[in-house]
Design a protein around this motif. Structure first.
Motif, short mmCIF file in Angstrom:
data_model
loop_
_atom_site.label_atom_id
_atom_site.label_comp_id
_atom_site.label_asym_id
_atom_site.label_seq_id
_atom_site.Cartn_x
_atom_site.Cartn_y
_atom_site.Cartn_z
N CYS A 130 64.42 73.29 40.34
CA CYS A 130 65.54 72.90 39.18
C CYS A 130 66.26 71.80 39.63
O CYS A 130 67.29 71.33 39.27
CB CYS A 130 66.31 74.00 38.75
N SER A 131 65.57 70.80 40.36
CA SER A 131 66.56 69.75 40.77
C SER A 131 65.61 68.47 40.06
O SER A 131 64.56 68.35 39.51
CB SER A 131 65.91 69.33 42.29
N GLY A 132 66.42 67.37 40.34
CA GLY A 132 66.05 65.99 39.66
C GLY A 132 66.70 65.69 38.51
O GLY A 132 67.27 66.56 37.54
N ASP A 133 66.60 64.55 37.92
CA ASP A 133 67.34 64.25 36.56
C ASP A 133 66.02 64.33 35.30
O ASP A 133 66.48 64.13 34.32
CB ASP A 133 67.97 62.96 36.70
N THR A 134 64.76 64.84 35.53
CA THR A 134 63.76 64.96 34.76
C THR A 134 63.83 66.22 34.04
O THR A 134 63.23 67.06 34.87
CB THR A 134 62.61 64.50 35.18
N TYR A 135 64.43 66.61 33.14
CA TYR A 135 64.43 67.86 32.44
C TYR A 135 64.19 67.96 30.91
O TYR A 135 64.35 66.92 30.18
CB TYR A 135 65.65 68.92 32.86
N ARG A 188 51.68 67.28 26.92
CA ARG A 188 52.24 66.08 27.47
C ARG A 188 53.47 66.47 28.46
O ARG A 188 53.91 65.65 29.29
CB ARG A 188 52.66 65.17 26.66
N LEU A 189 54.05 67.70 28.15
CA LEU A 189 55.52 67.74 28.99
C LEU A 189 54.95 68.51 30.35
O LEU A 189 54.22 69.66 30.15
CB LEU A 189 56.25 68.85 28.17
N LYS A 190 55.24 67.93 31.32
CA LYS A 190 54.95 68.58 32.72
C LYS A 190 56.37 69.18 33.16
O LYS A 190 57.18 68.57 33.11
CB LYS A 190 54.74 67.25 33.74
N LEU A 191 56.04 70.31 34.01
CA LEU A 191 57.31 71.00 34.66
C LEU A 191 56.77 71.83 35.90
O LEU A 191 55.49 72.14 36.05
CB LEU A 191 57.54 71.94 33.67
N ARG A 192 57.71 72.04 36.75
CA ARG A 192 57.41 72.86 37.98
C ARG A 192 58.42 73.90 38.09
O ARG A 192 58.21 74.74 38.85
CB ARG A 192 57.50 71.95 39.09
N SER A 193 59.51 73.97 37.38
CA SER A 193 60.51 75.15 37.45
C SER A 193 61.34 75.16 36.19
O SER A 193 61.22 74.21 35.33
CB SER A 193 61.44 74.68 38.82
#
Length: 108
Positions: A82-87, A99-104
């Protein structure tokens, strides 16, 4: 007689409240997503307030197509932990495309 009934009613109410289990701050429902070439994956009744790294998502291939079918708001992140500014914030019932990519994800 009335005092006994009142005491019995109060004791019954206390017993009922104590016996009902709490949800332990969990979102009720499923959070679904896809990994790899479109393999369905998901989380059932996820814990609220805890960052969850999505199973199957990798550095090379993030998860995609999230569906928030829980009772809580989900905030999804492109990075692990849940890090970074892309959310992106997903309200309950929100379904997004490939199209929406996510990892957490973290739930409210």
């Amino acid at each position: 007689m009335r005092l006994r009934n009142a005491v019995l009613a109060a004791a019954s109410a206390v017993a009922l409240v104590v016996a009902v289990p709490t949800s332990a701050n969990a979102a009720v429902g499923d959070f679904l997503y896809k990994v790899g070439p479109g393999v369905p994956a998901g989380i059932a009744d996820p814990q609220s307030g805890k960052c969850i790294n999505l199973f199957g998502a990798t550095e090379k291939d993030p998860a995609f197509a999230p569906e928030n079918l829980t009772s809580s708001t989900a905030t999804v992140f492109l990075n692990f932990d849940c890090s970074g500014d892309t959310y992106y914030v997903m309200n309950p019932g929100k379904i997004l495309g490939d199209r929406l990519k996510l990892r957490s994800v973290v739930f409210s």
